[in-house]
Design a protein around this motif. Structure first.
Motif, PDB file in Angstrom:
ATOM      1  N   ILE A 182      22.168  -9.607  -1.997  1.00  0.00           N
ATOM      2  CA  ILE A 182      23.089  -8.665  -2.628  1.00  0.00           C
ATOM      3  C   ILE A 182      24.163  -9.416  -3.415  1.00  0.00           C
ATOM      4  O   ILE A 182      24.494  -9.044  -4.545  1.00  0.00           O
ATOM      5  N   HIS A 183      24.686 -10.481  -2.833  1.00  0.00           N
ATOM      6  CA  HIS A 183      25.708 -11.291  -3.497  1.00  0.00           C
ATOM      7  C   HIS A 183      25.175 -11.849  -4.814  1.00  0.00           C
ATOM      8  O   HIS A 183      25.847 -11.805  -5.858  1.00  0.00           O
ATOM      9  N   ARG A 184      23.960 -12.346  -4.768  1.00  0.00           N
ATOM     10  CA  ARG A 184      23.346 -12.914  -5.980  1.00  0.00           C
ATOM     11  C   ARG A 184      23.119 -11.833  -7.027  1.00  0.00           C
ATOM     12  O   ARG A 184      23.328 -12.060  -8.238  1.00  0.00           O
ATOM     13  N   LEU A 185      22.693 -10.648  -6.589  1.00  0.00           N
ATOM     14  CA  LEU A 185      22.456  -9.551  -7.533  1.00  0.00           C
ATOM     15  C   LEU A 185      23.763  -9.090  -8.175  1.00  0.00           C
ATOM     16  O   LEU A 185      23.794  -8.744  -9.358  1.00  0.00           O
ATOM     17  N   LEU A 186      24.836  -9.082  -7.398  1.00  0.00           N
ATOM     18  CA  LEU A 186      26.136  -8.720  -7.956  1.00  0.00           C
ATOM     19  C   LEU A 186      26.601  -9.755  -8.978  1.00  0.00           C
ATOM     20  O   LEU A 186      27.235  -9.414  -9.986  1.00  0.00           O
ATOM     21  N   ASN A 187      26.278 -11.022  -8.728  1.00  0.00           N
ATOM     22  CA  ASN A 187      26.708 -12.095  -9.628  1.00  0.00           C
ATOM     23  C   ASN A 187      25.845 -12.182 -10.879  1.00  0.00           C
ATOM     24  O   ASN A 187      26.360 -12.306 -11.994  1.00  0.00           O
ATOM     25  N   ASP A 188      24.527 -12.145 -10.693  1.00  0.00           N
ATOM     26  CA  ASP A 188      23.600 -12.456 -11.787  1.00  0.00           C
ATOM     27  C   ASP A 188      22.723 -11.290 -12.218  1.00  0.00           C
ATOM     28  O   ASP A 188      22.002 -11.402 -13.208  1.00  0.00           O
ATOM     29  N   GLY A 189      22.748 -10.177 -11.473  1.00  0.00           N
ATOM     30  CA  GLY A 189      21.885  -9.050 -11.809  1.00  0.00           C
ATOM     31  C   GLY A 189      22.495  -8.123 -12.844  1.00  0.00           C
ATOM     32  O   GLY A 189      23.600  -8.355 -13.346  1.00  0.00           O
ATOM     33  N   ASP A 190      21.774  -7.081 -13.146  1.00  0.00           N
ATOM     34  CA  ASP A 190      22.243  -6.075 -14.090  1.00  0.00           C
ATOM     35  C   ASP A 190      23.549  -5.466 -13.591  1.00  0.00           C
ATOM     36  O   ASP A 190      23.744  -5.285 -12.385  1.00  0.00           O
ATOM     37  N   ALA A 191      24.437  -5.124 -14.522  1.00  0.00           N
ATOM     38  CA  ALA A 191      25.728  -4.529 -14.161  1.00  0.00           C
ATOM     39  C   ALA A 191      25.554  -3.210 -13.407  1.00  0.00           C
ATOM     40  O   ALA A 191      26.444  -2.782 -12.660  1.00  0.00           O
TER      41      ALA A 191
ATOM     42  N   SER B 298      17.569   0.789  -8.594  1.00  0.00           N
ATOM     43  CA  SER B 298      17.714   1.746  -7.504  1.00  0.00           C
ATOM     44  C   SER B 298      16.705   1.466  -6.401  1.00  0.00           C
ATOM     45  O   SER B 298      17.036   1.505  -5.210  1.00  0.00           O
ATOM     46  N   ALA B 299      15.464   1.163  -6.782  1.00  0.00           N
ATOM     47  CA  ALA B 299      14.417   0.853  -5.801  1.00  0.00           C
ATOM     48  C   ALA B 299      14.772  -0.406  -5.012  1.00  0.00           C
ATOM     49  O   ALA B 299      14.515  -0.493  -3.806  1.00  0.00           O
ATOM     50  N   CYS B 300      15.370  -1.372  -5.680  1.00  0.00           N
ATOM     51  CA  CYS B 300      15.773  -2.615  -5.022  1.00  0.00           C
ATOM     52  C   CYS B 300      16.858  -2.338  -3.993  1.00  0.00           C
ATOM     53  O   CYS B 300      16.794  -2.826  -2.853  1.00  0.00           O
ATOM     54  N   VAL B 301      17.863  -1.550  -4.366  1.00  0.00           N
ATOM     55  CA  VAL B 301      18.954  -1.221  -3.444  1.00  0.00           C
ATOM     56  C   VAL B 301      18.412  -0.477  -2.228  1.00  0.00           C
ATOM     57  O   VAL B 301      18.804  -0.752  -1.088  1.00  0.00           O
ATOM     58  N   VAL B 302      17.495   0.450  -2.457  1.00  0.00           N
ATOM     59  CA  VAL B 302      16.894   1.211  -1.352  1.00  0.00           C
ATOM     60  C   VAL B 302      16.121   0.275  -0.418  1.00  0.00           C
ATOM     61  O   VAL B 302      16.230   0.368   0.813  1.00  0.00           O
ATOM     62  N   ALA B 303      15.341  -0.632  -0.993  1.00  0.00           N
ATOM     63  CA  ALA B 303      14.518  -1.535  -0.188  1.00  0.00           C
ATOM     64  C   ALA B 303      15.380  -2.488   0.641  1.00  0.00           C
ATOM     65  O   ALA B 303      15.099  -2.714   1.828  1.00  0.00           O
ATOM     66  N   VAL B 304      16.421  -3.042   0.026  1.00  0.00           N
ATOM     67  CA  VAL B 304      17.303  -3.958   0.768  1.00  0.00           C
ATOM     68  C   VAL B 304      18.049  -3.199   1.860  1.00  0.00           C
ATOM     69  O   VAL B 304      18.218  -3.689   2.976  1.00  0.00           O
ATOM     70  N   SER B 305      18.493  -1.991   1.539  1.00  0.00           N
ATOM     71  CA  SER B 305      19.189  -1.163   2.526  1.00  0.00           C
ATOM     72  C   SER B 305      18.291  -0.854   3.721  1.00  0.00           C
ATOM     73  O   SER B 305      18.725  -0.914   4.879  1.00  0.00           O
TER      74      SER B 305
ATOM     75  N   VAL C 229       0.799  -1.228   0.000  1.00  0.00           N
ATOM     76  CA  VAL C 229       0.000   0.000   0.000  1.00  0.00           C
ATOM     77  C   VAL C 229       0.829   1.275   0.000  1.00  0.00           C
ATOM     78  O   VAL C 229       0.333   2.341  -0.377  1.00  0.00           O
ATOM     79  N   ALA C 230       2.107   1.187   0.418  1.00  0.00           N
ATOM     80  CA  ALA C 230       2.902   2.413   0.588  1.00  0.00           C
ATOM     81  C   ALA C 230       4.032   2.568  -0.414  1.00  0.00           C
ATOM     82  O   ALA C 230       4.631   3.637  -0.492  1.00  0.00           O
ATOM     83  N   SER C 231       4.332   1.523  -1.170  1.00  0.00           N
ATOM     84  CA  SER C 231       5.437   1.619  -2.122  1.00  0.00           C
ATOM     85  C   SER C 231       5.067   2.554  -3.265  1.00  0.00           C
ATOM     86  O   SER C 231       3.995   2.437  -3.865  1.00  0.00           O
ATOM     87  N   ASN C 232       5.959   3.492  -3.565  1.00  0.00           N
ATOM     88  CA  ASN C 232       5.684   4.475  -4.612  1.00  0.00           C
ATOM     89  C   ASN C 232       5.964   3.963  -6.014  1.00  0.00           C
ATOM     90  O   ASN C 232       5.343   4.395  -6.983  1.00  0.00           O
ATOM     91  N   MET C 233       6.921   3.035  -6.132  1.00  0.00           N
ATOM     92  CA  MET C 233       7.344   2.639  -7.474  1.00  0.00           C
ATOM     93  C   MET C 233       7.086   1.182  -7.796  1.00  0.00           C
ATOM     94  O   MET C 233       6.510   0.857  -8.815  1.00  0.00           O
ATOM     95  N   ALA C 234       7.523   0.284  -6.919  1.00  0.00           N
ATOM     96  CA  ALA C 234       7.489  -1.135  -7.261  1.00  0.00           C
ATOM     97  C   ALA C 234       7.056  -1.983  -6.071  1.00  0.00           C
ATOM     98  O   ALA C 234       7.886  -2.632  -5.437  1.00  0.00           O
ATOM     99  N   PRO C 235       5.758  -1.977  -5.753  1.00  0.00           N
ATOM    100  CA  PRO C 235       5.299  -2.761  -4.599  1.00  0.00           C
ATOM    101  C   PRO C 235       5.597  -4.246  -4.747  1.00  0.00           C
ATOM    102  O   PRO C 235       5.940  -4.918  -3.762  1.00  0.00           O
ATOM    103  N   GLU C 236       5.467  -4.773  -5.964  1.00  0.00           N
ATOM    104  CA  GLU C 236       5.729  -6.194  -6.165  1.00  0.00           C
ATOM    105  C   GLU C 236       7.195  -6.537  -5.916  1.00  0.00           C
ATOM    106  O   GLU C 236       7.522  -7.630  -5.451  1.00  0.00           O
ATOM    107  N   LEU C 237       8.083  -5.582  -6.198  1.00  0.00           N
ATOM    108  CA  LEU C 237       9.513  -5.784  -5.940  1.00  0.00           C
ATOM    109  C   LEU C 237       9.785  -5.814  -4.438  1.00  0.00           C
ATOM    110  O   LEU C 237      10.503  -6.683  -3.943  1.00  0.00           O
ATOM    111  N   GLU C 238       9.213  -4.875  -3.710  1.00  0.00           N
ATOM    112  CA  GLU C 238       9.422  -4.827  -2.259  1.00  0.00           C
ATOM    113  C   GLU C 238       8.847  -6.062  -1.572  1.00  0.00           C
ATOM    114  O   GLU C 238       9.428  -6.578  -0.615  1.00  0.00           O
ATOM    115  N   VAL C 239       7.702  -6.527  -2.055  1.00  0.00           N
ATOM    116  CA  VAL C 239       7.104  -7.742  -1.485  1.00  0.00           C
ATOM    117  C   VAL C 239       8.030  -8.936  -1.703  1.00  0.00           C
ATOM    118  O   VAL C 239       8.268  -9.742  -0.793  1.00  0.00           O
TER     119      VAL C 239
END
Length: 212
Positions: free
Chosen positions: A93-102, A67-74, A24-34
């Protein structure tokens, strides 16, 4: 009711509350935060690959999602005093560094340099479990390893050079903690984390690359 049962129940309530707020409160990507909350839940089972892949998929859309993902994990790391949640965040974070976008490398580096609580967990202390000093120490050292690895990755992108020693210290310290930790008290997630780190180091060594 046993303390461990109460702790698990409280953790489940916290996760459900975080999921409800994200919807209900996510401004950009609620499905990502969930998906992030589900991948870093309080239960002591390893994160489901389903949620990891969902996060990787969603963040492949745009830099804004990264950016939204980094903010949410932080934010999740900054609030938690539970070593299980913290370790799951670092594994993500380790997985995102290995397999995520550069772009993740840049975003995480920028966030850390701005003072965001992401890989600087030098003062992390678990307050949710009894006798959790070793687990807290492991979380702090794993965060140090990832921070050193990230610096090396960024350095190697800028110029060709051998900066492997920067990373090797973190790996050795992480392994030392496991060696000193009784096998019968070492959780599955810590063993999984160690196997990822060791296999990564071995693979880089076999390929003649600096230790990662």
């Amino acid at each position: 009711m046993a303390p461990s049962t109460i702790r698990k129940a409280i953790g489940a309530v916290k996760d459900q509350t975080s999921i409800g707020i994200a919807k209900v409160a996510s401004n950009m990507a609620p499905e990502l935060e969930v998906a992030i909350v589900k991948a870093t839940s309080h239960d002591d089972d390893p994160a489901s690959e389903k949620y990891i892949r969902e996060i990787l998929h969603l963040t492949s859309y745009s830099r804004g999602y990264v950016s939204a993902c980094v903010v949410a994990v932080s934010k999740r790391l900054g609030k938690t005093r539970d070593w299980i949640v913290a370790l799951k965040c670092l594994m993500l974070i380790h997985r995102l560094l290995n397999d995520g976008d550069a772009v993740f490398q840049q975003e995480i580096m920028y966030a850390t340099r701005r003072g965001t609580r992401l890989l600087n967990l030098s003062d992390f202390r678990d307050e949710a479990h009894s006798n959790s000093w070793d687990h807290s120490a492991f979380v702090r050292t794993y965060a140090l390893y990832l921070d050193q690895r990230l610096e090396l990755m960024v350095y190697e992108r800028k110029q060709s050079g051998n900066g492997g020693e920067i990373e090797r210290f973190g790996v050795v310290e992480t392994i030392d903690i496991i060696i000193d930790h009784p096998q019968d008290q070492t959780g599955a997630m810590i063993m999984i984390t160690m196997s990822i780190v060791v296999s990564q180091v071995t693979e880089c060594g076999d390929q003649g690359h600096p230790v990662m």
